[in-house]
Structures are given as structure tokens and as C-alpha cells.
Design a protein around this motif. Sequence first.
Motif, PDB file in Angstrom:
ATOM      1  N   LEU A 188      82.282  26.894  55.789  1.00 21.01           N
ATOM      2  CA  LEU A 188      82.125  28.346  55.868  1.00 21.01           C
ATOM      3  C   LEU A 188      81.057  28.830  54.893  1.00 21.01           C
ATOM      4  O   LEU A 188      80.249  29.708  55.226  1.00 21.01           O
ATOM      5  CB  LEU A 188      83.458  29.033  55.564  1.00 21.01           C
ATOM      6  CG  LEU A 188      83.422  30.558  55.669  1.00 21.01           C
ATOM      7  CD1 LEU A 188      83.224  30.994  57.117  1.00 21.01           C
ATOM      8  CD2 LEU A 188      84.691  31.183  55.108  1.00 21.01           C
ATOM      9  N   ARG A 189      81.035  28.250  53.698  1.00 23.11           N
ATOM     10  CA  ARG A 189      80.029  28.679  52.721  1.00 23.11           C
ATOM     11  C   ARG A 189      78.623  28.442  53.253  1.00 23.11           C
ATOM     12  O   ARG A 189      77.733  29.273  53.081  1.00 23.11           O
ATOM     13  CB  ARG A 189      80.233  27.951  51.381  1.00 23.11           C
ATOM     14  CG  ARG A 189      81.304  28.616  50.512  1.00 23.11           C
ATOM     15  CD  ARG A 189      81.202  28.154  49.053  1.00 23.11           C
ATOM     16  NE  ARG A 189      81.760  26.820  48.893  1.00 23.11           N
ATOM     17  CZ  ARG A 189      83.024  26.567  48.565  1.00 23.11           C
ATOM     18  NH1 ARG A 189      83.863  27.564  48.345  1.00 23.11           N
ATOM     19  NH2 ARG A 189      83.450  25.338  48.450  1.00 23.11           N
ATOM     20  N   ASP A 190      78.412  27.309  53.907  1.00 27.14           N
ATOM     21  CA  ASP A 190      77.078  27.016  54.445  1.00 27.14           C
ATOM     22  C   ASP A 190      76.718  27.961  55.589  1.00 27.14           C
ATOM     23  O   ASP A 190      75.610  28.500  55.637  1.00 27.14           O
ATOM     24  CB  ASP A 190      77.002  25.578  54.943  1.00 27.14           C
ATOM     25  CG  ASP A 190      76.906  24.581  53.795  1.00 27.14           C
ATOM     26  OD1 ASP A 190      76.718  25.022  52.646  1.00 27.14           O
ATOM     27  OD2 ASP A 190      77.026  23.375  54.055  1.00 27.14           O
ATOM     28  N   VAL A 191      77.660  28.148  56.520  1.00 25.56           N
ATOM     29  CA  VAL A 191      77.375  28.983  57.695  1.00 25.56           C
ATOM     30  C   VAL A 191      77.005  30.404  57.273  1.00 25.56           C
ATOM     31  O   VAL A 191      76.181  31.052  57.907  1.00 25.56           O
ATOM     32  CB  VAL A 191      78.584  28.990  58.666  1.00 25.56           C
ATOM     33  CG1 VAL A 191      78.407  30.036  59.755  1.00 25.56           C
ATOM     34  CG2 VAL A 191      78.782  27.612  59.288  1.00 25.56           C
ATOM     35  N   THR A 192      77.595  30.885  56.188  1.00 21.32           N
ATOM     36  CA  THR A 192      77.424  32.293  55.817  1.00 21.32           C
ATOM     37  C   THR A 192      76.495  32.516  54.615  1.00 21.32           C
ATOM     38  O   THR A 192      76.377  33.645  54.157  1.00 21.32           O
ATOM     39  CB  THR A 192      78.791  32.935  55.496  1.00 21.32           C
ATOM     40  OG1 THR A 192      79.386  32.212  54.413  1.00 21.32           O
ATOM     41  CG2 THR A 192      79.717  32.899  56.693  1.00 21.32           C
ATOM     42  N   ARG A 193      75.840  31.464  54.114  1.00 25.70           N
ATOM     43  CA  ARG A 193      75.019  31.662  52.905  1.00 25.70           C
ATOM     44  C   ARG A 193      73.976  32.760  53.087  1.00 25.70           C
ATOM     45  O   ARG A 193      73.853  33.668  52.262  1.00 25.70           O
ATOM     46  CB  ARG A 193      74.326  30.362  52.482  1.00 25.70           C
ATOM     47  CG  ARG A 193      73.507  30.527  51.197  1.00 25.70           C
ATOM     48  CD  ARG A 193      72.833  29.231  50.760  1.00 25.70           C
ATOM     49  NE  ARG A 193      71.852  28.748  51.719  1.00 25.70           N
ATOM     50  CZ  ARG A 193      70.591  29.192  51.798  1.00 25.70           C
ATOM     51  NH1 ARG A 193      70.167  30.144  50.982  1.00 25.70           N
ATOM     52  NH2 ARG A 193      69.753  28.701  52.694  1.00 25.70           N
ATOM     53  N   ILE A 194      73.216  32.722  54.199  1.00 17.80           N
ATOM     54  CA  ILE A 194      72.135  33.702  54.365  1.00 17.80           C
ATOM     55  C   ILE A 194      72.657  35.089  54.729  1.00 17.80           C
ATOM     56  O   ILE A 194      71.876  36.040  54.791  1.00 17.80           O
ATOM     57  CB  ILE A 194      71.073  33.244  55.390  1.00 17.80           C
ATOM     58  CG1 ILE A 194      71.686  32.972  56.759  1.00 17.80           C
ATOM     59  CG2 ILE A 194      70.333  32.013  54.882  1.00 17.80           C
ATOM     60  CD1 ILE A 194      70.642  32.674  57.845  1.00 17.80           C
ATOM     61  N   ALA A 195      73.969  35.215  54.924  1.00 17.25           N
ATOM     62  CA  ALA A 195      74.542  36.544  55.166  1.00 17.25           C
ATOM     63  C   ALA A 195      74.417  37.432  53.930  1.00 17.25           C
ATOM     64  O   ALA A 195      74.686  38.628  53.991  1.00 17.25           O
ATOM     65  CB  ALA A 195      76.007  36.440  55.596  1.00 17.25           C
ATOM     66  N   ALA A 196      73.977  36.876  52.809  1.00 15.62           N
ATOM     67  CA  ALA A 196      73.752  37.674  51.596  1.00 15.62           C
ATOM     68  C   ALA A 196      72.401  38.400  51.614  1.00 15.62           C
ATOM     69  O   ALA A 196      72.065  39.091  50.663  1.00 15.62           O
ATOM     70  CB  ALA A 196      73.839  36.771  50.359  1.00 15.62           C
ATOM     71  N   MET A 212      73.705  35.716  63.434  1.00 13.38           N
ATOM     72  CA  MET A 212      74.978  35.026  63.637  1.00 13.38           C
ATOM     73  C   MET A 212      75.683  34.769  62.306  1.00 13.38           C
ATOM     74  O   MET A 212      76.896  34.880  62.213  1.00 13.38           O
ATOM     75  CB  MET A 212      74.770  33.715  64.403  1.00 13.38           C
ATOM     76  CG  MET A 212      74.232  33.901  65.825  1.00 13.38           C
ATOM     77  SD  MET A 212      74.883  35.356  66.730  1.00 13.38           S
ATOM     78  CE  MET A 212      76.634  34.962  66.751  1.00 13.38           C
ATOM     79  N   SER A 213      74.912  34.436  61.280  1.00 10.06           N
ATOM     80  CA  SER A 213      75.517  34.232  59.959  1.00 10.06           C
ATOM     81  C   SER A 213      76.144  35.539  59.462  1.00 10.06           C
ATOM     82  O   SER A 213      77.269  35.549  58.954  1.00 10.06           O
ATOM     83  CB  SER A 213      74.439  33.745  58.979  1.00 10.06           C
ATOM     84  OG  SER A 213      74.981  33.550  57.702  1.00 10.06           O
ATOM     85  N   SER A 214      75.429  36.637  59.657  1.00 11.73           N
ATOM     86  CA  SER A 214      75.939  37.938  59.204  1.00 11.73           C
ATOM     87  C   SER A 214      77.181  38.347  59.987  1.00 11.73           C
ATOM     88  O   SER A 214      78.162  38.828  59.413  1.00 11.73           O
ATOM     89  CB  SER A 214      74.858  39.009  59.358  1.00 11.73           C
ATOM     90  OG  SER A 214      73.762  38.739  58.512  1.00 11.73           O
ATOM     91  N   MET A 227      79.306  36.429  61.524  1.00 14.40           N
ATOM     92  CA  MET A 227      80.439  35.579  61.148  1.00 14.40           C
ATOM     93  C   MET A 227      81.009  36.015  59.800  1.00 14.40           C
ATOM     94  O   MET A 227      82.222  36.170  59.642  1.00 14.40           O
ATOM     95  CB  MET A 227      79.987  34.109  61.098  1.00 14.40           C
ATOM     96  CG  MET A 227      81.133  33.126  60.920  1.00 14.40           C
ATOM     97  SD  MET A 227      82.282  33.144  62.334  1.00 14.40           S
ATOM     98  CE  MET A 227      83.813  33.662  61.531  1.00 14.40           C
ATOM     99  N   ALA A 228      80.120  36.255  58.835  1.00  7.99           N
ATOM    100  CA  ALA A 228      80.578  36.677  57.503  1.00  7.99           C
ATOM    101  C   ALA A 228      81.314  38.012  57.578  1.00  7.99           C
ATOM    102  O   ALA A 228      82.293  38.234  56.855  1.00  7.99           O
ATOM    103  CB  ALA A 228      79.390  36.774  56.545  1.00  7.99           C
TER     104      ALA A 228
END
Lengths: 370, 370
Positions: free
Chosen positions: B223-231, B200-202, B204-205
Motif C-alpha cells: 500500500l505504501r508503494d501504490v500510494t507514495r505519489i499520492a502526496a 490512480m494512486s490518488s 486509491m489513497a
Amino acid sequence: MTLPAHGLPAGTLRRVRIVGTGLLGASIGMALTRQGIDVELSDSSPTAQALARDLGAGRLAEDGDDAAAPELVVVAVPPDVTARVIADQLHAYPTATVTDIASVKGRILDQVRALVEPRTLDRYIGSHPMAGRERSGAIAARADLFAGRPWVICTDEDTPAKDLQHVVDLARLVGGTPVHLDADRHDAAVARISHAPQVMSSLMAARLKDAPMDAVALAGQGLRDVTRIAASDPALWAQILDANAVEVRNVLTELREDLDTVIGALDGRVDALGVLASAIGAGNEGQARIPGKHGTAPTVYSTVTVLVGDKPGELGRLFTEMGEAGINLEDLQLEHANGQQFGLAEVSVLPAARGPLIEELRARGWTVPE
Amino acid sequence: MTLPAHGLPAGTLRRVRIVGTGLLGASIGMALTRQGIDVELSDSSPTAQALARDLGAGRLAEDGDDAAAPELVVVAVPPDVTARVIADQLHAYPTATVTDIASVKGRILDQVRALVEPRTLDRYIGSHPMAGRERSGAIAARADLFAGRPWVICTDEDTPAKDLQHVVDLARLVGGTPVHLDADRHDAAVARISHAPQVMSSLMAARLKDAPMDAVALAGQGLRDVTRIAASDPALWAQILDANAVEVRNVLTELREDLDTVIGALDGRVDALGVLASAIGAGNEGQARIPGKHGTAPTVYSTVTVLVGDKPGELGRLFTEMGEAGINLEDLQLEHANGQQFGLAEVSVLPAARGPLIEELRARGWTVPE
């Protein structure tokens, strides 16, 4: 022509009326009051209004005080009554600029347009400070809520310069950075960077509601980050999402297509590894576009991980010693060890500072793993 | 019977063989070496193997060294080759316990079962340390990676006590907390608390990939928190998701149902406000179940927000002064002001410490908004 009163900033605003004294209205009032602006507060709840006054957000409105009409009225009421209040204020203060700070701009503009004459409409300028908190009410307000945050101002070619200046001055007085976007672009932008992420965080967190506790107990920092904003207020967010329904639906529909593709890959219907890697890879690309803290260009920092004891003063000692070494902390990630009295601090610094920092910390006895 | 060697912990392990010297294998090697365990490293890449040795993860395996066979072999290779390597190690070390640390346990157990005899299978115990990083390779390894984190051990009624003890000792020696779950429960749990959140993080990012830059520029901390692990790494995650396809699909399918309900509400097909508020409210409930930092019970902390200058030593001074006041920092959220040289620190403390902390900080001249 009157000269600006002594001690006031050289702007266009001397008196501002704020209707609605919740988190945002009260925060604006506090910030303006500190800048020497005469702030008049009004709220449908006498208690809320008095609380905001007591917290330093301004003074209560007085009856029959027409001689000193506000240059600007800020409407800071819930989204579902915002348009009605804007129209009332445009009529009650026939020389004032009227703005609102609701999270969605297009629907409110349409609603106001239906309520007032075109000439009156010219004095309305929608705006949206990109700031908020998970808590609500004047009690959570703070004068620095808008400091350094974008403050979107929605204008078109018919916007009178005087009215625009009032809203720009408002944004600057409270420490915000004015950003000009029309209502449609604004609504599309916030759907993508705020409203859809809120929905996805909430939907993900909801999947934990009935999960076995031994599963939830395995959670780490990743899950905590993804679901942090899932703690937000349901009633407020229902209104925001509903008011921006078309744009939020567009983003969520795109996302559902990608989700269907991932689910399809997991079903084994297509080249699973390729599809899954592409989905994660697309997330890498999107995540890399998010601005870093200092402005709009993403900054890549280097990280140094330090083991810190979980007792008073340990982090303080770490940061004091970083300061003594002249190294600025750009960001910090604390990773706590479940059930243990220590944790890991991952400090982000400018890349050139990483080597010296590691050397410095080790020399001072800190545990800095490779 | 041999006595434990002098200086070693009173456990069952004296020699451990680690196959695969990436992030996790090398981190385990470093942690065991510090505990005085003799660690033998093996990797299909001679370079990776030598790097791990140079970083202190152990020594290289020697040929014909049968006299001192390891009590435990840890297989820490990519998920798609894990089962094959487990089978090889079970055959090569006929008295050793063999474990692996892959993120998904059920499929690997099935694969190993197809490769070895039932009696040999008894010596295999799957495990999964709940730890990792967004970076990979031995260079990112650290001895404290597992400190205080759950270490899941998958056992059944046929698991020999001696083999189980070896894996429990491994988890404890590296600082982890052993948690017993069977493979199916483990896979269902991590699908929900790790794999689905990653997807979901990926996703969304990925919605930011082609977004206008003026939209992305409005992004805030949420937004930064929701997508952090999208890295995270696409190739690794594709393997993990594929290996746990059934369970991840189950969670994502539940989530898609909720997403369809939200999209339906935004389409105006049903009672929109009620449906949207329920979705956000369900997220509140799920989010509240996530454990706090000290063990499995969520702890509710009180927060105090402090304005801090963005220059070396300011945060250090803050935390030093908190320490001097005897108040422990439980968590910290830094909120940076875009384009400004200061930020807000939201410090979490035990509820009883909030009042004293505010008083203390104000007395010392800090700006602590109401």
C-alpha cells in the motif's frame, strides 16, 4: 498437570501441527522450530512436505501418534480448500485448537459453520498474519516473515479462552503482534488496504501491456512504485478477491465513482480544475494516514539527497559514515539515473538530524545538493 | 564567426535566459551555471528570482542588455501561462530559440500557434524533462535533477536545425538524454506512464481518508508503494491533468472498462476466477515491460534478503561488506518491521552474484534466510 518442558517458552504450545507447507506454512514452521516447538508437517504433496522438512520447518507427521496430539493445528492451504481442511482437522484432533491463515475470514467461517457442530466450531479461530511475499512456495519461506507484522485474530464472545491463548501464543512465537478484529471488520479492512490496492496496481500496469515501447521507456520511479505489486500471482489473487468479493467490490465501487468524477472533469462537463485538485487533495489526506515504519503513528521524516556512484561499496561508505556520525537511517529511496552509472540516494532521517547530516556528509566530500 | 569562449563546452550555448525560477527553472539554472553557461534569470516574483540567484541558479536579468541576447530562452512557468510567456519571449528575443518544459505539449503548441506568426513559431520547440520531485520551489531545486533522465524534445519537419541543436545542447548540458517525440506522441505517452498513474494512486489513497484507523494500521509496504505519489501537489496536478485531458481520459476510460469487468466478476455475474486471474495476469505483463534502472531494457535481478538491525551503521556495514566482496547493489527494498527495531533488506544483484553474495554474507555472520 504437566510442567513446561525445559527450555521451552512459558506459553501454552508444545506441539503444533501445520497442514499445508507453502510459503506461509513453511515460514510458520521455521519460526516455531527455532522457538523449540515440536512442529509436525503435513501437505497433500509428499514433495512439498519433504522440502519444507529439509528447509527446517519441522518433522513429518507419523501415523498412530495419538499420545502426543498437537495443542494447535494451523491450516495453511489455498483459500478454496481451507474450510474443508479446517473441518477435517477439527474432527481428527478433537482436543486441539484449529486456526487458519487465509487472507479472507468471513466466507471461511461461514463454510466451516456449515460443516461442523456448534460445539466443534468453538475450537476454530480464524487468523491472518499480515505478511507475504510476491514469491510462493516453501523455497521462499523465511522464519522472520512475520516479525513485527500485525497478526489478526478473529474472535467473538463464544471463543474459549484456552483456544484464544493458543493462537495468541502462535502469533507471538513467530514474532508477530496479535491484533483482535472480528471476521467482518477484518475483511473490510484488508479489502481497503490490500485487496483493492492490488487490483488498482494490476489494472494500471495492464495499461502498459500494449503501450509503445518509446512511451514505456519514459517511465520513472513513480510508475515503478505504483505497479510493483502488479507482479503478484494471478491464481492466488483470483481466489483471494473472489473470497472477499463483497468487500472488495464495495471499495472498488467507491473508487469507480471517484474515477467517473475525474473522467467527467476531463470531459469538460464540470469545473475541471476544481474537481481534479479535489481528487488529488483527497489522496494527500488518505496517504498521510498510512502508518510509518515504527508502529501505527505516521512519522514525518526529513530527507537528504546524496549523489552516489553506482559501484560496489559507495552506498556502504555512505551509510557507514552516517553511522559513524551517529545518525540513524529511517528510510531510503534510491532513484536511479537511466543509462548512467550513478544515482541519487534520498535518505530519511529524524528532522533534528537533517542539518548535522548534511554538514557531516559535505565535510566528508559527498555531493549533497541544496 | 566567433570562437567558443575558453573553458566552455563545445556546444552552441553561451547565454541562456530562464523565465520562471521554480523547482525546474532553478534546477536548470544551477546545472547550466556549473557548466560555465551565462544564465539570466527572470521571474514574476522578485523574491523567487532573488532566491534562485542566491542558490546559484544564475544572475538576474539586466535592462537594456541587448548586445548579448541569449541563444536560448527556457520558459519554466506554470502550464496555464506557459503559451503566453512563450509568445512574449519569441517577440522580445527575435533571434533566440524558445523552449518550455511543461508536462503537456500539444495544447501549448496549439496556443502558441494562435498567438504568433508561422515564421516566429519555427523558433519555438517544446520540450519536457522527465524529472521532478514531490516538493516544489527553488528551495527544492538541484543541479543533478535531470541527470540520466530522458529529456523529450518535440520537433517536426519544419524545425530549423540551429534551434533544435540549442535544445539538444540544453538537455545534454544538464545531464539529460535527448529523446525525440512529436507533441501528440509525447502527450499520449505521459498520460499513460505518469498522469494516469498519478490519478490512480490518488484515488486509491483517497479511499483511506475515512477508513477506520484499525484498518489503516494493518497497511504494509504494498500500500505504501501504490500510494507514495499520492502526496503530490493538487494545484499543479490539476493543471497538468486538465492540459492533457483528452489523453488522460483515454487511458482512464480503458482502465474503467477493466475496472467494470472486475467489479462485474465480483458481483458474481460472470466466471469470477477466470476474469480476476486474467486481470492480475495482464498486470504481470504490463509490469514486466517497465524499464530497469540502466536504460530501456528491463533487467531481471536476483534478490537476497538480509536481516538488519535498525541502528546506525548496520546497513552501512552490509553494503560495505558487499562492496568488499566486489558485488554491486542494483536495487534495494527496505521492509520495516512495524514497532520493531529491525528490518529486512532485500538487495537486488545480478543473477550470477546471488550465490557468492549469500555465501559471503553468511560467512560474515549475517542472517540470510533461505
